[in-house]
Design a protein around this motif. Structure first.
Motif, PDB file in Angstrom:
ATOM      1  N   ARG A 130       0.830  -1.211   0.000  1.00 44.77           N
ATOM      2  CA  ARG A 130       0.000   0.000   0.000  1.00 44.77           C
ATOM      3  C   ARG A 130       0.866   1.263   0.000  1.00 44.77           C
ATOM      4  O   ARG A 130       0.536   2.250  -0.672  1.00 44.77           O
ATOM      5  CB  ARG A 130      -0.932   0.000   1.203  1.00 44.77           C
ATOM      6  CG  ARG A 130      -2.042  -1.047   1.145  1.00 44.77           C
ATOM      7  CD  ARG A 130      -3.042  -0.844   2.265  1.00 44.77           C
ATOM      8  NE  ARG A 130      -4.016  -1.921   2.327  1.00 44.77           N
ATOM      9  CZ  ARG A 130      -5.092  -2.029   1.555  1.00 44.77           C
ATOM     10  NH1 ARG A 130      -5.326  -1.091   0.643  1.00 44.77           N
ATOM     11  NH2 ARG A 130      -5.933  -3.037   1.685  1.00 44.77           N
ATOM     12  N   GLU A 131       1.949   1.245   0.746  1.00 40.77           N
ATOM     13  CA  GLU A 131       2.794   2.429   0.859  1.00 40.77           C
ATOM     14  C   GLU A 131       3.743   2.581  -0.324  1.00 40.77           C
ATOM     15  O   GLU A 131       4.198   3.691  -0.625  1.00 40.77           O
ATOM     16  CB  GLU A 131       3.573   2.391   2.171  1.00 40.77           C
ATOM     17  CG  GLU A 131       2.691   2.484   3.407  1.00 40.77           C
ATOM     18  CD  GLU A 131       3.486   2.581   4.700  1.00 40.77           C
ATOM     19  OE1 GLU A 131       4.715   2.839   4.624  1.00 40.77           O
ATOM     20  OE2 GLU A 131       2.892   2.401   5.787  1.00 40.77           O
ATOM     21  N   TYR A 132       4.047   1.477  -0.971  1.00 43.66           N
ATOM     22  CA  TYR A 132       4.941   1.515  -2.136  1.00 43.66           C
ATOM     23  C   TYR A 132       4.287   0.739  -3.281  1.00 43.66           C
ATOM     24  O   TYR A 132       4.724  -0.362  -3.640  1.00 43.66           O
ATOM     25  CB  TYR A 132       6.302   0.915  -1.791  1.00 43.66           C
ATOM     26  CG  TYR A 132       7.023   1.654  -0.687  1.00 43.66           C
ATOM     27  CD1 TYR A 132       7.832   2.750  -0.964  1.00 43.66           C
ATOM     28  CD2 TYR A 132       6.864   1.266   0.651  1.00 43.66           C
ATOM     29  CE1 TYR A 132       8.469   3.447   0.053  1.00 43.66           C
ATOM     30  CE2 TYR A 132       7.499   1.953   1.668  1.00 43.66           C
ATOM     31  CZ  TYR A 132       8.299   3.043   1.362  1.00 43.66           C
ATOM     32  OH  TYR A 132       8.932   3.732   2.371  1.00 43.66           O
ATOM     33  N   PRO A 133       3.217   1.289  -3.864  1.00 45.89           N
ATOM     34  CA  PRO A 133       2.456   0.545  -4.865  1.00 45.89           C
ATOM     35  C   PRO A 133       3.100   0.508  -6.251  1.00 45.89           C
ATOM     36  O   PRO A 133       2.684  -0.275  -7.097  1.00 45.89           O
ATOM     37  CB  PRO A 133       1.127   1.308  -4.923  1.00 45.89           C
ATOM     38  CG  PRO A 133       1.503   2.707  -4.571  1.00 45.89           C
ATOM     39  CD  PRO A 133       2.620   2.607  -3.580  1.00 45.89           C
ATOM     40  N   ASP A 134       4.116   1.344  -6.481  1.00 48.70           N
ATOM     41  CA  ASP A 134       4.692   1.429  -7.822  1.00 48.70           C
ATOM     42  C   ASP A 134       6.105   0.869  -7.840  1.00 48.70           C
ATOM     43  O   ASP A 134       6.300  -0.327  -7.700  1.00 48.70           O
ATOM     44  CB  ASP A 134       4.657   2.882  -8.301  1.00 48.70           C
ATOM     45  CG  ASP A 134       3.230   3.436  -8.332  1.00 48.70           C
ATOM     46  OD1 ASP A 134       2.336   2.721  -8.828  1.00 48.70           O
ATOM     47  OD2 ASP A 134       3.022   4.576  -7.855  1.00 48.70           O
TER      48      ASP A 134
END
Length: 357
Positions: A130-134
Motif C-alpha cells: 500500500r505504501e509503495y504501490p509502484d
C-alpha cells in the motif's frame, strides 16, 4: 426439568479426587431432607460406560462414518474459495458449520500461535504494497524489516515471542524484498486485500462464491497475476497447492468475470503462492502448474467443478460424509467429537493420529 442428572469425576488418572465443597453441601442438604440415597451413582449408566470400554464389545456392530442429509433448503448457498477446498476435504465440517450453525470456541488461556504469526506477516506485506504501490525502493529490505519490527512491537505483548517472531519475520522479509523486486518488473498496478464475489445461477438457485485476494497484480501484458501468501511450513506444500487448493483457480474465475471490485475483467496468466516461513529457506514461491492443463483450462475446470459440486448438494440423497480423500486423514477437525470420529476413524489412516487443522 422432571429429572436432573449430575455427573462428576471420582478419579483422575487413577487417583481418587476430593469431592468439591458444593457436592458435600448438596449431600448434607439431601440427608437433612431425608433423601440420603438420592445422590448415589446410577449403576446402570456406569455399567453401560464400562461396557463401552471393553475390547470386542462392539464386535458385530460395525460403525460407519456419519453422512447427514439435511433438507436442501438448509444447505449453504454462499461459500468462499478457501471453504470450498474444505468442503471437498471434509463435507461434515460444512454440515456442522453452515447447517447446524456451530462455531468452535477458542481454547481458554490460548497463547498466540501460527495463526497470529501469519496475520502479522500478512499485515507487513500488505502495508508495504500500500505504501509503495509502484516502483520498488532501493532499500526495500530495510523498510520491510522495519515494518515487521513495528508491527511485532505493536501486536505481540510477550517479549520472548516478540523476539522469536521478529527474527523469523526479518528473515522472511529480507527474502521477500528480493523476490518482489523481480515480480514488479512486469507490474502495472497492484491491488491488495481486495474483495470479490460472483453470483452463479445453478438450476433454480443462485449460489455465491466469494474471495479476498491477498494480492492481484495487473501486468504490462494486459493479463493479471494472483498471489496468495502462506506462512505455515508443515501444513502447506506443493502437493497441497496442486491437489487440494482450488483457491487460486477459483479466484482466477472471479477475476475473469469481473467480480473483483475496481478491476476490469482480466485473464489470470499467473497464479502463485508465496510462502513466508522465516525458516530455512526463509521463503518460497509455489506455482501449482500442470503442463497438461494451462491456466485458462484449469480456471474453466474449477468453474465447472464448482457448478457441479453445488448442483450435487441440491439432491436430497447427497449427504455430508466425514472426511474424504487420503490427505484428510492426516488432519483433525473441530467437529471430530460431533462426528464421533474415534468410534469409526481410528486406524483407517494407518496411524490413528494426525496433525491439527
Amino acid at each position: 426439568a422432571g429429572e436432573v442428572v449430575l455427573a462428576w469425576t471420582r478419579k483422575a488418572g487413577g487417583t481418587p479426587l476430593v469431592p468439591s465443597r458444593w457436592l458435600l453441601r448438596l449431600n448434607a442438604v439431601l440427608q437433612a431432607a431425608g433423601l440420603k440415597d438420592a445422590a448415589q451413582p446410577d449403576e446402570t449408566l456406569a455399567a453401560i460406560a464400562h461396557q463401552l470400554d471393553k475390547r470386542g464389545s462392539a464386535q458385530g456392530l460395525p460403525v460407519e462414518p456419519p453422512e447427514p442429509k439435511p433438507p436442501v433448503s438448509s444447505r449453504p448457498k454462499r461459500l468462499s474459495v478457501t471453504r470450498i477446498a474444505r468442503l471437498l476435504r471434509d463435507p461434515y465440517w460444512a454440515y456442522a458449520y453452515y447447517v447446524l450453525g456451530l462455531r468452535p470456541l477458542p481454547p481458554l488461556g490460548r497463547v498466540p500461535g501460527p495463526a497470529e504469526r501469519g496475520q502479522l506477516a500478512h499485515k507487513v506485506v500488505e502495508r508495504f504494497a500500500r505504501e509503495y504501490p509502484d516502483a520498488m525502493p532501493d532499500n526495500a529490505a530495510e523498510i520491510l524489516c522495519a515494518m515487521a519490527e513495528e508491527e511485532t512491537a505493536r501486536t505481540v505483548p510477550d517479549a520472548a515471542l516478540r523476539t522469536i517472531w521478529g527474527i523469523q519475520l526479518a528473515r522472511a522479509m529480507d527474502w521477500f524484498a528480493g523476490r518482489d523486486c523481480q515480480l514488479r518488473e512486469t507490474v502495472q498496478k497492484i491491488h491488495v486485500e481486495i474483495d470479490g464475489r460472483l453470483d452463479v445461477p445453478i438450476g433454480s438457485e443462485t449460489f455465491t462464491i466469494s474471495a479476498k485476494a491477498d494480492r492481484i497484480d495487473e501486468l504490462t501484458s494486459g493479463n493479471a497475476r494472483i498471489i496468495d501468501y502462506k506462512t505455515g511450513t508443515a501444513t502447506f506444500s506443493k502437493k497441497t497447492a496442486q491437489n487440494y487448493s482450488p483457491q487460486l483457480d477459483l479466484e482466477g474465475w472471479i477475476l475473469q468475470e469481473g467480480g473483483f471490485k475496481g478491476i476490469a475483467p482480466q485473464t489470470a496468466s499467473e497464479l502463485m503462492y508465496i510462502r513466508l516461513s522465516g525458516g530455512h529457506p526463509p521463503g518460497d514461491l509455489i506455482e501449482p502448474k500442470d503442463s497438461k492443463f494451462p491456466i485458462p483450462d484449469r480456471i474453466e475446470t474449477a468453474a465447472s467443478g464448482f457448478r457441479q459440486l453445488m448442483a450435487s448438494y441440491q439432491h436430497p440423497e447427497r449427504g455430508y460424509p466425514a472426511r474424504t480423500g487420503d490427505e484428510a486423514w492426516g488432519r483433525r477437525s473441530d467437529y471430530d467429537h460431533l462426528s464421533r470420529w474415534r468410534e469409526w476413524g481410528l486406524g483407517r489412516d494407518g496411524s490413528g493420529e494426525g496433525d491439527s487443522e
